[in-house]
Write a protein that holds these residues in place. Structure first.
Motif, PDB file in Angstrom:
ATOM      1  N   ASP A 412       0.831  -1.209   0.000  1.00  0.00           N
ATOM      2  CA  ASP A 412       0.000   0.000   0.000  1.00  0.00           C
ATOM      3  C   ASP A 412       0.860   1.253   0.000  1.00  0.00           C
ATOM      4  O   ASP A 412       0.578   2.234  -0.687  1.00  0.00           O
ATOM      5  N   ARG A 413       1.908   1.204   0.793  1.00  0.00           N
ATOM      6  CA  ARG A 413       2.810   2.356   0.917  1.00  0.00           C
ATOM      7  C   ARG A 413       3.536   2.586  -0.427  1.00  0.00           C
ATOM      8  O   ARG A 413       3.737   3.709  -0.855  1.00  0.00           O
ATOM      9  N   VAL A 414       3.932   1.494  -1.074  1.00  0.00           N
ATOM     10  CA  VAL A 414       4.585   1.595  -2.375  1.00  0.00           C
ATOM     11  C   VAL A 414       3.619   2.254  -3.368  1.00  0.00           C
ATOM     12  O   VAL A 414       3.987   3.144  -4.134  1.00  0.00           O
ATOM     13  N   ARG A 415       2.381   1.847  -3.295  1.00  0.00           N
ATOM     14  CA  ARG A 415       1.390   2.372  -4.236  1.00  0.00           C
ATOM     15  C   ARG A 415       1.226   3.884  -4.073  1.00  0.00           C
ATOM     16  O   ARG A 415       1.191   4.620  -5.060  1.00  0.00           O
ATOM     17  N   VAL A 416       1.150   4.338  -2.833  1.00  0.00           N
ATOM     18  CA  VAL A 416       0.972   5.788  -2.648  1.00  0.00           C
ATOM     19  C   VAL A 416       2.210   6.570  -3.082  1.00  0.00           C
ATOM     20  O   VAL A 416       2.111   7.745  -3.424  1.00  0.00           O
ATOM     21  N   ALA A 417       3.349   5.906  -3.078  1.00  0.00           N
ATOM     22  CA  ALA A 417       4.554   6.604  -3.532  1.00  0.00           C
ATOM     23  C   ALA A 417       4.434   6.999  -5.009  1.00  0.00           C
ATOM     24  O   ALA A 417       5.061   7.958  -5.451  1.00  0.00           O
ATOM     25  N   TYR A 418       3.631   6.262  -5.760  1.00  0.00           N
ATOM     26  CA  TYR A 418       3.440   6.615  -7.178  1.00  0.00           C
ATOM     27  C   TYR A 418       2.200   7.492  -7.375  1.00  0.00           C
ATOM     28  O   TYR A 418       1.900   7.917  -8.500  1.00  0.00           O
ATOM     29  N   GLY A 419       1.466   7.732  -6.296  1.00  0.00           N
ATOM     30  CA  GLY A 419       0.329   8.651  -6.295  1.00  0.00           C
ATOM     31  C   GLY A 419      -0.637   8.387  -7.437  1.00  0.00           C
ATOM     32  O   GLY A 419      -0.928   7.249  -7.805  1.00  0.00           O
ATOM     33  N   GLY A 420      -1.123   9.468  -8.027  1.00  0.00           N
ATOM     34  CA  GLY A 420      -2.126   9.389  -9.087  1.00  0.00           C
ATOM     35  C   GLY A 420      -1.590   8.816 -10.389  1.00  0.00           C
ATOM     36  O   GLY A 420      -2.354   8.606 -11.342  1.00  0.00           O
ATOM     37  N   ASN A 421      -0.303   8.565 -10.464  1.00  0.00           N
ATOM     38  CA  ASN A 421       0.271   8.025 -11.708  1.00  0.00           C
ATOM     39  C   ASN A 421       0.308   6.497 -11.723  1.00  0.00           C
ATOM     40  O   ASN A 421       0.801   5.895 -12.685  1.00  0.00           O
ATOM     41  N   TYR A 422      -0.185   5.864 -10.656  1.00  0.00           N
ATOM     42  CA  TYR A 422      -0.005   4.409 -10.536  1.00  0.00           C
ATOM     43  C   TYR A 422      -0.628   3.635 -11.707  1.00  0.00           C
ATOM     44  O   TYR A 422       0.011   2.750 -12.282  1.00  0.00           O
ATOM     45  N   GLU A 423      -1.865   3.959 -12.076  1.00  0.00           N
ATOM     46  CA  GLU A 423      -2.538   3.161 -13.118  1.00  0.00           C
ATOM     47  C   GLU A 423      -1.794   3.259 -14.455  1.00  0.00           C
ATOM     48  O   GLU A 423      -1.633   2.280 -15.176  1.00  0.00           O
ATOM     49  N   ARG A 424      -1.345   4.476 -14.768  1.00  0.00           N
ATOM     50  CA  ARG A 424      -0.592   4.658 -16.025  1.00  0.00           C
ATOM     51  C   ARG A 424       0.727   3.868 -15.978  1.00  0.00           C
ATOM     52  O   ARG A 424       1.142   3.273 -16.988  1.00  0.00           O
ATOM     53  N   LEU A 425       1.339   3.840 -14.804  1.00  0.00           N
ATOM     54  CA  LEU A 425       2.579   3.066 -14.638  1.00  0.00           C
ATOM     55  C   LEU A 425       2.307   1.572 -14.773  1.00  0.00           C
ATOM     56  O   LEU A 425       3.102   0.829 -15.358  1.00  0.00           O
ATOM     57  N   ALA A 426       1.168   1.135 -14.239  1.00  0.00           N
ATOM     58  CA  ALA A 426       0.826  -0.298 -14.315  1.00  0.00           C
ATOM     59  C   ALA A 426       0.615  -0.712 -15.774  1.00  0.00           C
ATOM     60  O   ALA A 426       1.011  -1.819 -16.185  1.00  0.00           O
ATOM     61  N   ALA A 427       0.019   0.173 -16.571  1.00  0.00           N
ATOM     62  CA  ALA A 427      -0.181  -0.131 -17.994  1.00  0.00           C
ATOM     63  C   ALA A 427       1.170  -0.217 -18.716  1.00  0.00           C
ATOM     64  O   ALA A 427       1.399  -1.080 -19.577  1.00  0.00           O
ATOM     65  N   LEU A 428       2.057   0.675 -18.341  1.00  0.00           N
ATOM     66  CA  LEU A 428       3.401   0.685 -18.939  1.00  0.00           C
ATOM     67  C   LEU A 428       4.184  -0.573 -18.539  1.00  0.00           C
ATOM     68  O   LEU A 428       4.918  -1.151 -19.343  1.00  0.00           O
TER      69      LEU A 428
END
Ligand SMILES: Cc1cc2nc3c(=O)[nH]c(=O)nc-3n(C[C@H](O)[C@H](O)[C@H](O)COP(=O)(O)OP(=O)(O)OC[C@H]3O[C@@H](n4cnc5c(N)ncnc54)[C@H](O)[C@@H]3O)c2cc1C
Length: 448
Positions: A412-428
């Motif tokens: 969870d903490r890792v996820r918040v480190a990427y903030g609102g960009n997480y979904e775009r990063l997951a697609a990449l």
């Protein structure tokens, strides 16, 4: 010939396995908490070795760790049983003084980068401990003494060469593989192994006005309140941090630490307020070589000590948060432990949060709590001090965290480190590493 022997003979660098003379030294990290035993360490000599290592790891289903400067707080750059892609021998640096750019291979450390660029009076934003690697630091963002004037390290990245999970070497830049370039700038080591980086450089020094003014702990609230107000109003030329630490054999102190990289004749007036709080323990502010300032913290972070960190972003240093700093500064269980409050200031704060993967542009204060001890029996009390300190700061935290300062944090903490960009990063991640072979990092799961 066995498959391992065949792989070994294909390398321009060398392969280390348990029992080899250099193996034990090569598996050590800066953080002495980790004692892992990989099956293979590939000391790469160039991109061809990296490509070979990625292909072998994929073919044999091996766990992969990637090592640049070896300063991962949570020890991600070495693994048990798997394969370490060790870039530490890849040290080439080429400065183009005319174009004000530098290309550096991924095993370069900031001490080496700064030395080469300062030969031409040039620099880019880099880490504040000179032994850290350019690779890990750049891929997570890069806060440093030049952040106010020149932004984060990633704001100065021109391009990177990357070996992605299928073994292709791609160049990522504003004109090539733009999506990858977006993701590399804050997405950590999730998308592949970077073999070299190209950066913009700027005229810096060689003399800057820098150093610190150290105050007694009794003044901590006054000093942190001053820091809050002063750092908000500071010009871009000045980047200021606050630190709580013990000087060698000394009592705990609070310090205002800065680097002014503007015109020297104007700097004294700008930094003067830092020494205006009265009765400092020591005033170490003055003209300094930029490279010396970049090494100032080195003795405080020796290789081999045990370290445990907690990081957060605070939207402001409100008085109640300052009370927390005062309480935990007074109860540090180890004189080696401390806190550094960094700022995402000036040019670093004027970038949109979705312009690149690093999202936390609007949160000015980034404290990193670093517990350090040398006796393994003292682990528990030091870890619990950092955890409890971090919990006490939570009411004042933005919810985000700087990915490079994460410790052994949960998903969870890792996820918040990427903030609102997480979904775009997951697609990449799905596009460039669908099987998540680069998973030893603040990990982004491939999107569905
Ligand atoms: C003493 C100390 C001081 C620090 N000061 C600062 C600071 O001033 N500013 C700041 O922003 N951060 C700072 N940090 C945090 C630092 O940015 C991270 O620890 C960073 O990961 C270190 O990079 P490295 O190459 O040395 O580490 P490594 O342990 O080699 O790498 C860390 C991770 O980065 C990834 N990685 C490394 N190289 C590559 C590569 N070539 N390709 C793909 N992935 C790769 C891997 O996932 C690896 O696990 C500091 C850390 C320490 C320990």
């Amino acid at each position: 010939m066995t498959a391992v022997e065949e792989f070994k003979s294909s390398l321009r660098g060398y392969l280390l396995r348990p029992g080899d003379t250099a193996y034990d030294e090569a598996r050590k990290l800066w953080n002495g908490m980790f004692d892992r035993r990989p099956a293979m360490i590939v000391r790469c000599a160039g991109a061809a070795d990296v490509i070979g290592a990625v292909k072998v790891a994929r073919r044999d289903g091996l766990r992969v760790a990637v090592r640049g400067g070896g300063h991962s707080f949570p020890g991600h750059s070495v693994c048990d049983e798997g394969l370490v892609i060790d870039l530490s021998c890849m040290k080439a640096i080429r400065v183009d003084p005319g174009a004000r750019t530098a290309r550096a291979q991924a095993g370069v450390k900031w001490i080496e980068f700064d030395q080469e660029t300062q030969a031409f009076g040039l620099a880019t934003t880099g880490g504040t401990v000179s032994d850290t690697g350019i690779a890990g630091l750049t891929l997570g963002g890069g806060l440093g003494w030049l952040s106010g004037k020149y932004g984060l390290t990633i704001d100065n990245l021109i391009s990177a060469d990357v070996v992605v999970a299928d073994g292709r070497l791609l160049t990522a830049s504003p004109s090539q593989n733009q999506d990858l370039f977006w993701g590399l700038r804050g997405g950590s080591g999730n998308f592949g192994v970077v073999t070299s980086f190209k950066y913009h450089l700027h005229a810096v020094g060689p003399t800057v006005l820098a150093g610190m003014v150290i105050y007694p702990l009794a003044k901590i609230k006054e000093v942190l309140r001053f820091y809050r107000d002063f750092s908000k109003a500071a010009p871009d030329d000045l980047t200021t941090y606050a630190g709580i630490f013990n000087p060698p054999n000394g009592d705990t102190v609070v310090a205002l630490i800065c680097c002014y990289c503007g015109p020297l004749d104007k700097g004294d007036a700008v930094i003067h307020p830092l020494r205006s709080l009265g009765s400092p323990v020591q005033d170490m502010l003055g003209p300094t070589a930029y490279v010396a300032h970049q090494r100032m913290f080195d003795p405080a972070f020796p290789t081999g000590s045990c370290y445990y960190t907690k990081a957060a972003f605070l939207t402001d240093l409100v008085d109640n948060a300052i009370e927390v700093f005062a309480e935990y500064a007074a109860t540090k269980p180890s004189p080696l432990s401390g806190v550094l409050v960094q700022t995402v200031c000036g040019a670093a704060s004027r970038v949109a949060s979705d312009e690149m993967a690093f999202p936390h542009r609007a949160f000015p204060y980034a404290p990193v709590i670093v517990s350090q001890w040398t006796n393994p029996a003292e682990a528990e009390k030091n870890i619990s001090w950092a955890r409890s300190f971090s919990n006490a700061l939570q009411p004042f935290a933005s919810g985000g965290a700087y990915v490079n300062d994460l410790g052994q944090d949960d998903e969870d903490r890792v996820r918040v480190a990427y903030g609102g960009n997480y979904e775009r990063l997951a697609a990449l991640k799905k596009k460039y590493d669908p099987e998540n072979i680069f998973c030893l990092n603040p990990n982004i799961k491939p999107g569905s």
